[in-house]
Design a protein around this motif. Structure first.
Motif, mmCIF file in Angstrom:
data_model
loop_
_atom_site.group_PDB
_atom_site.id
_atom_site.type_symbol
_atom_site.label_atom_id
_atom_site.label_comp_id
_atom_site.label_asym_id
_atom_site.label_seq_id
_atom_site.Cartn_x
_atom_site.Cartn_y
_atom_site.Cartn_z
ATOM 1 N N UNK A 87 7.177 27.659 27.914
ATOM 2 C CA UNK A 87 7.351 29.097 28.096
ATOM 3 C C UNK A 87 8.825 29.489 28.139
ATOM 4 N N UNK A 88 9.693 28.528 28.468
ATOM 5 C CA UNK A 88 11.135 28.802 28.502
ATOM 6 C C UNK A 88 11.560 29.619 29.712
ATOM 7 N N UNK A 89 10.760 29.613 30.778
ATOM 8 C CA UNK A 89 11.112 30.380 31.986
ATOM 9 C C UNK A 89 10.848 29.534 33.230
ATOM 10 N N UNK A 90 11.438 29.935 34.367
ATOM 11 C CA UNK A 90 11.171 29.260 35.640
ATOM 12 C C UNK A 90 9.799 29.657 36.153
ATOM 13 N N UNK A 91 9.068 28.683 36.723
ATOM 14 C CA UNK A 91 7.734 28.923 37.273
ATOM 15 C C UNK A 91 7.720 28.437 38.719
ATOM 16 N N UNK A 128 3.070 26.793 45.381
ATOM 17 C CA UNK A 128 3.984 27.867 45.782
ATOM 18 C C UNK A 128 3.558 29.195 45.178
ATOM 19 N N UNK A 129 4.085 30.276 45.814
ATOM 20 C CA UNK A 129 3.706 31.596 45.327
ATOM 21 C C UNK A 129 4.695 32.126 44.299
ATOM 22 N N UNK A 130 4.195 32.991 43.461
ATOM 23 C CA UNK A 130 5.047 33.675 42.481
ATOM 24 C C UNK A 130 6.128 34.463 43.203
ATOM 25 N N UNK A 131 7.338 34.421 42.678
ATOM 26 C CA UNK A 131 8.420 35.200 43.276
ATOM 27 C C UNK A 131 9.206 35.925 42.199
ATOM 28 N N UNK A 132 10.204 36.665 42.610
ATOM 29 C CA UNK A 132 10.943 37.500 41.659
ATOM 30 C C UNK A 132 11.781 36.667 40.691
ATOM 31 N N UNK A 133 12.070 35.405 41.067
ATOM 32 C CA UNK A 133 12.882 34.579 40.179
ATOM 33 C C UNK A 133 12.084 33.948 39.041
ATOM 34 N N UNK A 134 10.777 34.114 39.079
ATOM 35 C CA UNK A 134 9.948 33.457 38.060
ATOM 36 C C UNK A 134 9.737 34.364 36.853
ATOM 37 N N UNK A 135 9.315 33.782 35.749
ATOM 38 C CA UNK A 135 9.051 34.514 34.501
ATOM 39 C C UNK A 135 10.264 35.333 34.079
ATOM 40 N N UNK A 136 11.470 34.806 34.314
ATOM 41 C CA UNK A 136 12.677 35.515 33.908
ATOM 42 C C UNK A 136 12.804 36.865 34.583
#
Ligand code: BLA
Length: 509
Positions: free
Chosen positions: A49-53, A58-66
């Motif tokens: 995907x080329x993004x941080x996961x 762990x829970x999704x945060x603002x730093x994920x998915x670019x």
């Protein structure tokens, strides 16, 4: 992995193909709990995907998915409106400058998101929509089941560019025939080939009724395992579900690099499939697959209405044939001679290959029938202990007849016998040949296939040989409609016979 350690020819109908514990390598899968915790991820998903996961657990945060909130929102969308077992909702996402198709569905209480990179240089959606629309228009002009299927294979091939597109029609026993084909001229034709039911096991058929399209984009690439914990993730509604190793061997033996199949569901049953092969890997974009799925739905609706029309006209034809037979019986002096005139029509009305008409000791045969066999069959049927179901006897296998009679009948395994006159002992016997006699292998006998570890069984010819073994000594069974038509025929001929006897009686007095 969830796959049993050894899937083989004996247990593959019990392979839990809905929980393979892996996805195909052309995409990535992520499954989130309702609170945004990542529960499952396909290996290497972040790289694809080329993004941080988030890490697993762990829970999704603002730093994920670019930092793009659209993606988590789309995934969360999968939790709300869709129920378990419903087909995925579709989204688009741009991650690190690359476009993805994202399918989101719910499974085991989790939101399952499947990402497929869009190929660059794909056709513009508008242009494609116009092509797809024209294809549907052409399909709607089909005037028979056969014509519909022929149009469908050509349209699917035009939309997808597969090397081979086949329409596969299931028979009464779930075996199937290739009844239409559009292919690259260089390939060996598969048209008219027949395959046993076991080539598509029952659990796969059940799955294909609800999840009507699947793409195997690259037969030769290894599946990518899912990482995570908890009960196995059910991928029945998934688009990336990894494929059974037995089926992969089949496709590999055929030299196929990619496969796609679209279900033709008629009246809630898997009636047939559009099966596509490409000799190399081929990733068909999600939008194109959806167009194929829509086309298959339109096809199924067309098939359904043609089938009802065919049924109605068959019943009507049978009624008019009955009228002729009754009339012939009433005006003629000799029932055998009267009915004989219509032997061919009778044979065709029942999709049979031969007819025998008998009265007392006289016998008239139409078709390549052994006289001795028919005579001993009639003697056996005449015995008082033979309880005929309202004057009707139906069998479609040698095993249902006494061995001596079966031997005398040779390749004639299907019998539909009706006694319409008890006084004169008059019969119409309709006969079908053994299935093996009525179909021939369409392939080039010299064509050699490469065998995988499970051997020649998983090749078209090996498969056909299995079909032959399973149907030895059987004919195509008589359908409910055919039995009904036969019963009506018996009743009306019976009434005509009574009228004749009454008239003859009066004439004598
Ligand atoms: C699935 N088998 C399939 C599918 C087809 C066939 C069309 C659907 C998946 C796809 O799109 O490729 C069968 N395909 C054929 C046939 C031809 C063809 C007959 O092109 C003829 C030209 N398969 C076997 C045997 C087993 C088996 C013996 O031949 C097991 C004993 C298993 N077939 C099998 C399984 C699936 C399958 C498990 C499901 C694959 C999946 O969806 O994961």
């Amino acid at each position: 992995s969830q796959v049993p350690p050894t899937v083989n020819l004996d247990n593959c109908d019990r392979e839990p193909i809905h929980i393979p514990g892996a996805v195909q390598s052309h995409g990535a899968l992520l499954a989130f709990a309702p609170d945004g915790t990542l529960r499952w991820a396909s290996a290497g998903a972040a790289g694809l995907l080329g993004v941080a996961l988030p890490a697993l657990g762990e829970r999704l945060g603002s730093g994920h998915f670019g930092g793009d909130a659209q993606v988590p929102l789309a995934i969360a969308g999968g939790m709300e409106p869709i129920e378990e077992g419903m087909p995925p909702l579709q989204h688009e996402a741009t991650l690190a400058g690359r476009a993805f198709d994202v399918s989101v569905h719910r499974s085991g209480g989790l939101a399952v998101a499947e990402f497929e990179p869009r190929r660059s240089g794909a056709e513009q959606p508008g242009a494609f929509a116009i092509r797809a629309h024209r294809g549907l228009d052409r399909l709607r002009r089909g005037r028979s089941v056969q014509e519909l299927l022929e149009l469908a294979v050509h349209e699917i091939r035009a939309l997808t560019g597969f090397d081979r597109v086949m329409a596969y029609r299931f028979r009464h026993d779930a075996s199937g025939d290739v009844v239409a084909e559009a292919r690259d001229e260089a390939l060996e034709p598969f048209l008219n080939r027949r395959y046993p039911a076991s080539d598509i096991p029952a659990q796969a058929r059940r799955l294909y009724v609800t999840n009507t399209l699947r793409l195997i984009a690259d037969v030769r690439s290894a599946p990518v395992p899912l990482e995570g914990s908890g009960p196995p993730l059910d991928l029945s509604q998934g688009v990336l579900r990894a494929v059974s190793p037995v089926h992969i061997e089949y496709l590999t033996n055929l030299g196929v690099g990619a496969s796609m199949s679209v279900s033709i569901v008629v009246g809630g049953r898997l009636w047939g499939m559009l099966a596509c092969h490409h000799m190399t890997a081929r990733h068909v974009p999600y939008g194109v697959r959806m167009a194929c799925d829509v086309l298959a739905h339109v096809l199924a609706a067309g098939v359904q209405s043609q089938l009802s029309a065919e049924h109605a006209s068959r019943v009507a034809d049978a009624a008019s044939l009955r009228g002729h037979l009754v009339e012939a019986l009433l005006v003629g002096d000799d029932p055998v001679l009267s009915l004989r005139t219509y032997a061919e029509e009778l044979r065709d009305a029942f999709e049979a290959q031969a007819i025998a008409i008998a009265e007392g000791g006289r016998l008239s045969l139409h078709g390549d029938l052994p006289q001795q066999g028919v005579q001993s069959l009639l003697e056996w049927l005449r015995q008082p202990e033979r309880s005929l179901d309202s004057g009707l006897f139906a069998a479609n296998a040698h095993a249902e007849l006494p061995p001596g009679i079966a031997a005398d009948l040779g390749s004639w395994c299907g019998v539909l016998a009706l006694r319409f006159d008890e006084v004169a002992d008059a019969w119409v016997v309709i006969l079908r040949r053994e299935q093996i006699e009525t179909i021939s292998w369409g392939g080039r006998p010299e064509k050699q296939y490469v065998n995988g570890p499970l051997g020649p069984r998983l090749t078209p010819r090996g498969s056909f040989e299995v079909w032959k073994e399973t149907v030895r000594g059987t004919a195509v069974p008589w359908t409910a409609t055919e039995r009904e038509i036969a019963r009506q025929l018996r009743d009306e001929l019976g009434r005509a016979a009574s009228v004749r006897h009454a008239e003859l009686g009066r004439a004598r007095n």
